[in-house]
Design an enzyme around this catalytic site. Structure first.
Site, mmCIF file in Angstrom:
data_model
loop_
_atom_site.group_PDB
_atom_site.id
_atom_site.type_symbol
_atom_site.label_atom_id
_atom_site.label_comp_id
_atom_site.label_asym_id
_atom_site.label_seq_id
_atom_site.Cartn_x
_atom_site.Cartn_y
_atom_site.Cartn_z
ATOM 1 N N ARG A 51 -9.580 7.868 -0.722
ATOM 2 C CA ARG A 51 -10.560 8.263 0.286
ATOM 3 C C ARG A 51 -11.468 9.380 -0.235
ATOM 4 O O ARG A 51 -11.084 10.152 -1.110
ATOM 5 C CB ARG A 51 -9.856 8.737 1.556
ATOM 6 C CG ARG A 51 -9.370 7.609 2.450
ATOM 7 C CD ARG A 51 -8.747 8.152 3.724
ATOM 8 N NE ARG A 51 -8.480 7.095 4.676
ATOM 9 C CZ ARG A 51 -9.297 6.737 5.665
ATOM 10 N NH1 ARG A 51 -10.456 7.376 5.823
ATOM 11 N NH2 ARG A 51 -8.980 5.768 6.500
ATOM 12 N N HIS A 81 -5.663 3.521 -1.564
ATOM 13 C CA HIS A 81 -6.985 3.830 -1.017
ATOM 14 C C HIS A 81 -7.354 5.255 -1.417
ATOM 15 O O HIS A 81 -6.751 6.217 -0.942
ATOM 16 C CB HIS A 81 -6.951 3.684 0.508
ATOM 17 C CG HIS A 81 -8.271 3.902 1.183
ATOM 18 N ND1 HIS A 81 -8.441 3.705 2.528
ATOM 19 C CD2 HIS A 81 -9.485 4.286 0.701
ATOM 20 C CE1 HIS A 81 -9.700 3.971 2.857
ATOM 21 N NE2 HIS A 81 -10.345 4.339 1.761
ATOM 22 N N ASN A 114 0.843 -1.185 0.000
ATOM 23 C CA ASN A 114 0.000 0.000 0.000
ATOM 24 C C ASN A 114 0.889 1.249 0.000
ATOM 25 O O ASN A 114 1.736 1.415 0.878
ATOM 26 C CB ASN A 114 -0.902 -0.019 1.245
ATOM 27 C CG ASN A 114 -1.925 1.094 1.234
ATOM 28 O OD1 ASN A 114 -1.604 2.240 0.970
ATOM 29 N ND2 ASN A 114 -3.160 0.763 1.545
ATOM 30 N N HIS A 122 0.804 6.237 2.047
ATOM 31 C CA HIS A 122 1.501 7.201 2.899
ATOM 32 C C HIS A 122 2.716 7.838 2.236
ATOM 33 O O HIS A 122 3.300 8.763 2.793
ATOM 34 C CB HIS A 122 1.810 6.566 4.249
ATOM 35 C CG HIS A 122 0.545 6.255 4.992
ATOM 36 N ND1 HIS A 122 -0.348 7.242 5.356
ATOM 37 C CD2 HIS A 122 -0.026 5.086 5.356
ATOM 38 C CE1 HIS A 122 -1.396 6.687 5.950
ATOM 39 N NE2 HIS A 122 -1.226 5.385 5.960
ATOM 40 N N GLU A 173 -10.675 -9.793 2.860
ATOM 41 C CA GLU A 173 -9.417 -9.409 3.492
ATOM 42 C C GLU A 173 -9.687 -9.254 4.976
ATOM 43 O O GLU A 173 -10.474 -8.397 5.392
ATOM 44 C CB GLU A 173 -8.863 -8.111 2.905
ATOM 45 C CG GLU A 173 -7.539 -7.708 3.545
ATOM 46 C CD GLU A 173 -6.789 -6.627 2.800
ATOM 47 O OE1 GLU A 173 -5.924 -5.983 3.431
ATOM 48 O OE2 GLU A 173 -7.040 -6.441 1.605
ATOM 49 N N GLU A 213 -8.639 0.387 -2.987
ATOM 50 C CA GLU A 213 -9.456 0.402 -1.783
ATOM 51 C C GLU A 213 -10.379 1.610 -1.839
ATOM 52 O O GLU A 213 -9.959 2.708 -2.210
ATOM 53 C CB GLU A 213 -8.585 0.479 -0.526
ATOM 54 C CG GLU A 213 -7.844 -0.799 -0.205
ATOM 55 C CD GLU A 213 -7.149 -0.736 1.139
ATOM 56 O OE1 GLU A 213 -7.002 0.385 1.693
ATOM 57 O OE2 GLU A 213 -6.749 -1.788 1.639
ATOM 58 N N THR A 253 -8.252 3.050 8.907
ATOM 59 C CA THR A 253 -9.443 2.200 8.933
ATOM 60 C C THR A 253 -9.491 1.447 10.255
ATOM 61 O O THR A 253 -8.583 0.689 10.590
ATOM 62 C CB THR A 253 -9.427 1.219 7.755
ATOM 63 O OG1 THR A 253 -9.257 1.967 6.545
ATOM 64 C CG2 THR A 253 -10.722 0.445 7.692
ATOM 65 N N ARG A 270 -7.327 12.589 1.401
ATOM 66 C CA ARG A 270 -6.288 13.017 2.336
ATOM 67 C C ARG A 270 -4.896 12.547 1.929
ATOM 68 O O ARG A 270 -3.904 13.084 2.388
ATOM 69 C CB ARG A 270 -6.592 12.538 3.743
ATOM 70 C CG ARG A 270 -6.451 11.044 3.957
ATOM 71 C CD ARG A 270 -6.676 10.638 5.400
ATOM 72 N NE ARG A 270 -8.040 10.870 5.822
ATOM 73 C CZ ARG A 270 -8.546 10.388 6.969
ATOM 74 N NH1 ARG A 270 -7.769 9.673 7.783
ATOM 75 N NH2 ARG A 270 -9.795 10.618 7.294
ATOM 76 N N HIS A 298 -3.341 -5.000 7.821
ATOM 77 C CA HIS A 298 -3.509 -3.851 8.707
ATOM 78 C C HIS A 298 -2.605 -4.019 9.926
ATOM 79 O O HIS A 298 -2.740 -4.965 10.692
ATOM 80 C CB HIS A 298 -4.951 -3.643 9.170
ATOM 81 C CG HIS A 298 -5.234 -2.204 9.539
ATOM 82 N ND1 HIS A 298 -5.488 -1.236 8.591
ATOM 83 C CD2 HIS A 298 -5.254 -1.566 10.727
ATOM 84 C CE1 HIS A 298 -5.675 -0.062 9.185
ATOM 85 N NE2 HIS A 298 -5.538 -0.247 10.484
#
Length: 244
Positions: A45, A43, A7, A10, A151, A70, A101, A49, A194
């Site tokens: 969003r 992801h 992922n 970030h 998942e 995502e 999440t 963000r 996660h």
């Protein structure tokens, strides 16, 4: 072999902190490819963000690896997904005030709406995944509505491990094991993710029914110190070691 999806959200978080073009999530995705990962997760969003619409455009155009998009189960996100038709779509719960999440999607409580929601996504050729806790009712509901993948949320397991709450960690791990076995018995492909790190990934990677781990924040954080390719290679080594 147990697959590793990375992922890159970030990387975009760091970029957006200064409003500059750097660091570029697409450049990170290329490094992930070169380091031997099996997929990219991003992801998008509702509040944008971190990952932006332009990032999804670039990833769809420039990636060789499959993209796992995502997203929340909203009309806006469905439109975006149908335009891009990514390899995989993972539906996640989303609250604007949360840092990350916080739990799994309530598929059992919204099975009729979600069944209708995912139908056009499936017909467009995307593999649809439900990001859920390991509760049996959520797993059975995911199979019932026609999801291809679940998942399993490993956040509580990871938090208990970090906090040294061993009994609760072990109970959560047992629930994930049982959930993975149930999901596989229902014909679902099982992924997990996660909060996974070098130190806690082993017991999750060792669960035989799990086919893919999706890991992001820790790998991006570790890359500050050792570089992204090295972080990915070390995570892969630990996953392979745990799988035996």
């Amino acid at each position: 072999m147990l697959r590793l999806g990375v992922n890159i959200d970030h990387v975009a978080t760091i970029r957006n902190a200064r409003g500059t073009p750097w660091p570029d999530p697409m450049r990170a995705a290329k490094l992930v490819e070169e380091a031997g990962a099996d997929g990219i997760t991003a992801h998008l969003r509702e509040d944008r963000r971190h990952i932006a619409d332009a990032d999804i455009d670039a990833l769809m155009e420039g990636l060789r690896l499959p993209l796992n998009l995502e997203m929340a189960a909203t009309a806006e996100m469905q439109t975006i997904a149908l335009r891009h038709k990514p390899h995989a779509i993972c539906l996640v719960p989303e609250k604007r005030e949360e840092r990350t999440t916080e739990g799994g999607l309530d598929v059992a409580g919204n099975d009729n709406a979600l069944a209708h929601y995912i139908t056009p996504l499936r017909e467009a050729g995307s593999r649809v995944s439900m990001f859920i806790g390991a509760q049996p009712d959520q797993i059975r509901a995911s199979a019932r509505i026609g999801a291809a993948v679940v998942e399993l949320h490993t956040g509580a397991y990871a938090d208990y491990d970090t906090e040294g709450r061993i009994a609760e960690r072990d109970a959560e791990l047992a629930a994930i094991r049982e959930g993975a076995a149930l999901a596989a018995s229902l014909g679902l492909e099982v992924h997990a993710g996660h909060g996974l790190t070098f130190d806690n990934v082993g017991p999750i990677a060792a669960i035989p029914e799990i086919r893919e781990l999706n890991i992001g924040h820790f790998l991006i954080a570790e890359s500050v110190f050792i570089g992204l390719p090295a972080a990915i290679r070390e995570m892969r080594r630990r996953m392979d070691e745990a799988r035996g």
